[in-house]
Design a protein around this motif. Structure first.
Motif, PDB file in Angstrom:
ATOM      1  N   GLN A 116      -7.322  18.874   9.107  1.00 35.92           N
ATOM      2  CA  GLN A 116      -6.094  18.964   8.869  1.00 35.92           C
ATOM      3  C   GLN A 116      -5.144  18.237  10.011  1.00 35.92           C
ATOM      4  N   THR A 117      -3.866  18.395   9.965  1.00 37.71           N
ATOM      5  CA  THR A 117      -2.852  17.752  10.814  1.00 37.71           C
ATOM      6  C   THR A 117      -1.670  18.638  11.099  1.00 37.71           C
ATOM      7  N   LEU A 118      -1.564  18.913  12.361  1.00 34.06           N
ATOM      8  CA  LEU A 118      -0.164  19.820  12.692  1.00 34.06           C
ATOM      9  C   LEU A 118       0.922  19.010  12.772  1.00 34.06           C
ATOM     10  N   LEU A 119       2.012  19.032  12.104  1.00 33.44           N
ATOM     11  CA  LEU A 119       3.307  18.346  11.793  1.00 33.44           C
ATOM     12  C   LEU A 119       4.497  18.794  12.550  1.00 33.44           C
ATOM     13  N   LYS A 120       5.199  18.057  13.333  1.00 32.12           N
ATOM     14  CA  LYS A 120       6.320  18.668  13.903  1.00 32.12           C
ATOM     15  C   LYS A 120       7.830  17.777  13.660  1.00 32.12           C
ATOM     16  N   VAL A 121       8.666  18.076  12.991  1.00 34.52           N
ATOM     17  CA  VAL A 121       9.654  17.328  12.456  1.00 34.52           C
ATOM     18  C   VAL A 121      11.099  17.940  13.118  1.00 34.52           C
ATOM     19  N   ASN A 122      12.082  16.872  12.981  1.00 35.44           N
ATOM     20  CA  ASN A 122      13.485  17.328  13.231  1.00 35.44           C
ATOM     21  C   ASN A 122      14.226  17.060  12.186  1.00 35.44           C
ATOM     22  N   PHE A 123      14.861  18.128  11.709  1.00 34.80           N
ATOM     23  CA  PHE A 123      15.925  17.928  10.332  1.00 34.80           C
ATOM     24  C   PHE A 123      17.185  18.488  10.907  1.00 34.80           C
ATOM     25  N   ASN A 147       0.807  -1.235   0.132  1.00 38.67           N
ATOM     26  CA  ASN A 147      -0.100  -0.138   0.204  1.00 38.67           C
ATOM     27  C   ASN A 147       0.865   1.106   0.056  1.00 38.67           C
ATOM     28  N   GLY A 148       0.353   2.600  -0.621  1.00 35.95           N
ATOM     29  CA  GLY A 148       0.939   3.594  -0.228  1.00 35.95           C
ATOM     30  C   GLY A 148       1.920   4.108  -1.686  1.00 35.95           C
ATOM     31  N   LYS A 149       1.807   3.273  -2.733  1.00 36.07           N
ATOM     32  CA  LYS A 149       3.018   3.496  -3.626  1.00 36.07           C
ATOM     33  C   LYS A 149       2.059   4.696  -4.256  1.00 36.07           C
ATOM     34  N   THR A 150       0.978   4.855  -4.899  1.00 36.76           N
ATOM     35  CA  THR A 150       0.322   6.074  -5.429  1.00 36.76           C
ATOM     36  C   THR A 150       0.667   7.141  -4.759  1.00 36.76           C
ATOM     37  N   SER A 151       0.171   7.171  -3.372  1.00 35.05           N
ATOM     38  CA  SER A 151       0.357   8.533  -2.551  1.00 35.05           C
ATOM     39  C   SER A 151       1.621   8.947  -2.354  1.00 35.05           C
ATOM     40  N   ILE A 152       2.875   8.095  -2.398  1.00 34.35           N
ATOM     41  CA  ILE A 152       4.137   8.595  -2.234  1.00 34.35           C
ATOM     42  C   ILE A 152       4.483   9.235  -3.674  1.00 34.35           C
ATOM     43  N   ALA A 153       4.147   8.577  -4.705  1.00 34.41           N
ATOM     44  CA  ALA A 153       4.395   9.129  -6.102  1.00 34.41           C
ATOM     45  C   ALA A 153       3.700  10.395  -6.399  1.00 34.41           C
ATOM     46  N   HIS A 154       2.488  10.511  -5.995  1.00 32.65           N
ATOM     47  CA  HIS A 154       2.049  11.773  -6.293  1.00 32.65           C
ATOM     48  C   HIS A 154       2.341  12.762  -5.552  1.00 32.65           C
ATOM     49  N   PHE A 155       2.663  12.598  -4.142  1.00 36.84           N
ATOM     50  CA  PHE A 155       3.356  13.430  -3.098  1.00 36.84           C
ATOM     51  C   PHE A 155       4.538  13.923  -3.942  1.00 36.84           C
ATOM     52  N   PHE A 156       5.481  13.123  -4.244  1.00 35.17           N
ATOM     53  CA  PHE A 156       6.798  13.544  -4.777  1.00 35.17           C
ATOM     54  C   PHE A 156       6.654  14.544  -6.116  1.00 35.17           C
ATOM     55  N   TYR A 157       5.500  14.089  -6.794  1.00 37.26           N
ATOM     56  CA  TYR A 157       5.211  14.833  -7.991  1.00 37.26           C
ATOM     57  C   TYR A 157       4.608  16.208  -7.709  1.00 37.26           C
ATOM     58  N   GLN A 158       3.872  16.422  -6.672  1.00 38.77           N
ATOM     59  CA  GLN A 158       3.406  17.728  -6.226  1.00 38.77           C
ATOM     60  C   GLN A 158       4.607  18.498  -5.667  1.00 38.77           C
ATOM     61  N   ILE A 159       5.248  17.942  -4.731  1.00 37.52           N
ATOM     62  CA  ILE A 159       6.532  18.780  -4.341  1.00 37.52           C
ATOM     63  C   ILE A 159       7.130  19.399  -5.342  1.00 37.52           C
ATOM     64  N   HIS A 160       7.556  18.721  -6.354  1.00 33.05           N
ATOM     65  CA  HIS A 160       8.251  19.307  -7.500  1.00 33.05           C
ATOM     66  C   HIS A 160       7.416  20.378  -8.211  1.00 33.05           C
ATOM     67  N   ASN A 161       6.143  20.112  -8.439  1.00 30.81           N
ATOM     68  CA  ASN A 161       5.513  21.106  -8.960  1.00 30.81           C
ATOM     69  C   ASN A 161       5.411  22.280  -8.430  1.00 30.81           C
ATOM     70  N   LYS A 205      -2.318   9.354  10.105  1.00 31.42           N
ATOM     71  CA  LYS A 205      -0.971   9.076  10.100  1.00 31.42           C
ATOM     72  C   LYS A 205      -0.528   8.272   8.982  1.00 31.42           C
ATOM     73  N   ILE A 206      -1.281   7.624   8.283  1.00 31.24           N
ATOM     74  CA  ILE A 206      -0.872   6.963   7.048  1.00 31.24           C
ATOM     75  C   ILE A 206      -0.316   7.843   5.870  1.00 31.24           C
ATOM     76  N   GLN A 207      -1.213   9.092   5.809  1.00 29.43           N
ATOM     77  CA  GLN A 207      -1.078   9.930   4.893  1.00 29.43           C
ATOM     78  C   GLN A 207       0.158  10.623   4.971  1.00 29.43           C
ATOM     79  N   ILE A 208       0.410  11.143   6.372  1.00 29.31           N
ATOM     80  CA  ILE A 208       1.608  11.590   6.823  1.00 29.31           C
ATOM     81  C   ILE A 208       2.690  11.039   6.494  1.00 29.31           C
ATOM     82  N   LEU A 209       2.904   9.853   6.915  1.00 27.93           N
ATOM     83  CA  LEU A 209       4.112   8.779   6.626  1.00 27.93           C
ATOM     84  C   LEU A 209       4.322   8.827   5.349  1.00 27.93           C
ATOM     85  N   ASN A 210       3.230   8.846   4.178  1.00 24.35           N
ATOM     86  CA  ASN A 210       3.569   8.534   2.929  1.00 24.35           C
ATOM     87  C   ASN A 210       4.268   9.857   2.458  1.00 24.35           C
ATOM     88  N   LEU A 211       3.553  11.033   2.946  1.00 24.71           N
ATOM     89  CA  LEU A 211       4.308  12.409   2.464  1.00 24.71           C
ATOM     90  C   LEU A 211       5.622  12.424   2.961  1.00 24.71           C
TER      91      LEU A 211
END
Length: 464
Positions: A257-264, A94-108, A278-284
């Motif tokens: 919506q979702t509030l996301l906090k990350v460490n980079f 599961n999740g292939k299409t979501s990850i691919a499309h999020f990748f595509y959206q980020i680029h756009n 959580k599924i969508q956030i992890l895919n993103l």
């Protein structure tokens, strides 16, 4: 016959698409049986027919013992210098299409040219073409990759299905980055066993990675494959707590919506996402890691994440007054379970109702499992038809209902969705699962127009 002359011709392996002057590769014919479409092929006057046996025709015939092997070899030879620089592959249940499309959206959103090949079709800078397979055939992939490169596209993401990998549709391609999303039961009608299914997925990592490639997966996948693949030559990225470069700190639900906090790299970033669960956030986030792996700046990425939209047919939210409906493509036991758990967590004051079915002529063992998951986790359940194909839909529904005693059975999918929405109360949430982006149903072997998306909008009286 000189190889260069063949390489300069258009290739074809489908008599319906064959044009005059093409090189036709005969996959159906063999020494015992002539291709049933041979007369049609001859009438279209191909430059050459490649076959594994002698043909009593006036056309030029090149005899090769293994036509498919020769076909794959020539495709790679023809297009190998015409491919974009950064190829990314994503596999998993599961999740292939979501990850691919999020990748595509980020680029756009960053105004970086990008290509995408998968369930939703071929997407490029000036190209859009629908596709019936998650991973198209080798010739179509190579052709579109060369088109993408002509457009100036250097970054392309491809969905790598187990069928596609097993059937060599990624023929000799080498990827800079590969994602393994998750691994749960699916496609056992084809693979027969989970080991066979896994081994098909692992072809991506054993045959299609460059030596300095990046592999992205979670701890569950790492534990599953660490003894099956030599990971020493690769860079490993993940979302688990032990990651030093990138780590998710918190995921908090805020209505739709979702509030996301990350460490980079030891710096905290907070952003609000128009996604739920959580599924969508992890895919993103896995799509983000893909972008990082090919050199895109995290600082640029984090600024545009607030503009990311849900992938069509994946956890799409519909609201109308006191009614809340979620459309999703989940069609496996794990997919159904994850979607239910995700929505329970995000909308914790809502009871979960569901409309779903199971596809015909596919893994029969999924039916009992999906029925039990729905029965154990949902409030109101409506069992309906998915794509029964050539199988008896009543039989499919009964096999699900045997393990889902509290369900209401409504074979007509449109009526099932209508009934579920009509009976939906303000403290309930309805999931319409299984078909997502699809705009058809396959009944008695015939594709008939049908869209869960439009049906939901119609019965909620939401119009664009």
């Amino acid at each position: 016959m000189k190889l260069n002359k063949i390489l300069n011709k258009n290739f074809c392996n489908d008599s319906r698409l064959l044009k005059k002057g093409d090189v036709f590769f005969d996959f159906l014919g063999n020494k015992k049986k002539i291709n049933p479409y041979l007369k049609t092929i001859i009438k279209k006057k191909p430059y050459l027919i490649v076959s594994n046996s002698k043909l009593n025709v006036k056309n030029k015939v090149l005899i090769k013992k293994n036509v498919k092997f020769f076909f794959f070899k020539l495709i790679h030879e023809k297009y190998k210098k015409k491919l974009p620089k950064n190829l990314v592959a994503v596999t998993g249940t599961n999740g292939k299409t979501s990850i691919a499309h999020f990748f595509y959206q980020i680029h756009n959103l960053l105004k970086i040219k990008c290509g995408m090949i998968g369930t939703l079709g071929f997407h490029g800078h000036k190209v859009f073409k629908k596709n019936n397979l998650t991973t198209p055939d080798s010739l179509q992939i190579y052709k579109h990759l060369s088109i993408f490169k002509k457009e100036g596209i250097q970054n392309v993401i491809i969905e790598a299905s187990s069928h596609g990998l097993d059937q060599n549709r990624l023929n000799k391609m080498k990827f800079r980055t590969a994602v393994f999303t998750n691994f749960t039961q699916d496609h056992l009608d084809y693979h027969k066993t989970m080991d066979s299914y896994l081994n098909s997925k692992l072809i991506l990592f054993k045959k299609h990675l460059k030596k300095d490639s990046t592999i992205i997966f979670n701890k569950q996948i790492f534990d599953l494959i660490k003894k099956k693949i030599n990971l020493k030559n690769y860079r490993i990225l993940g979302l688990d707590d032990n990651q030093k470069i990138f780590k998710i700190i918190s995921i908090k639900s805020q209505k739709d919506q979702t509030l996301l906090k990350v460490n980079f790299r030891n710096k905290i970033y907070i952003t609000n996402l128009h996604l739920v669960g959580k599924i969508q956030i992890l895919n993103l986030m896995q799509a983000v890691l893909c972008c990082l792996s090919i050199g895109i700046s995290f600082i640029k990425i984090i600024k545009i994440l607030k503009n990311i939209k849900p992938v069509f047919g994946r956890l799409n939210i519909f609201r109308k007054k006191n009614k809340l409906v979620v459309l999703d493509y989940a069609h496996t036991p794990d997919g159904i379970k994850k979607v239910i758990e995700t929505l329970k967590s995000h909308y914790n004051n809502f009871k979960i109702n569901i409309v779903f079915g199971c596809g015909g002529q596919r893994d029969v063992s999924k039916r009992a499992k999906m029925g039990k998951i729905a029965n154990d986790n949902c409030n109101k359940i409506y069992i309906t038809d998915d794509n029964p194909r050539n199988e008896n839909p009543t039989k499919i529904r009964k096999q699900i209902k045997k393990f889902c005693k509290k369900a209401m059975e409504i074979g007509n999918r449109r009526l099932a969705i209508k009934t579920a929405i009509k009976k939906l109360k303000k403290d309930e949430l309805l999931i319409v699962a299984g078909k997502g982006h699809e705009n058809y149903q396959i009944i008695n072997g015939t594709k008939k127009p049908f869209s869960d998306y439009l049906t939901i909008k119609n019965f909620l009286k939401i119009y664009e």
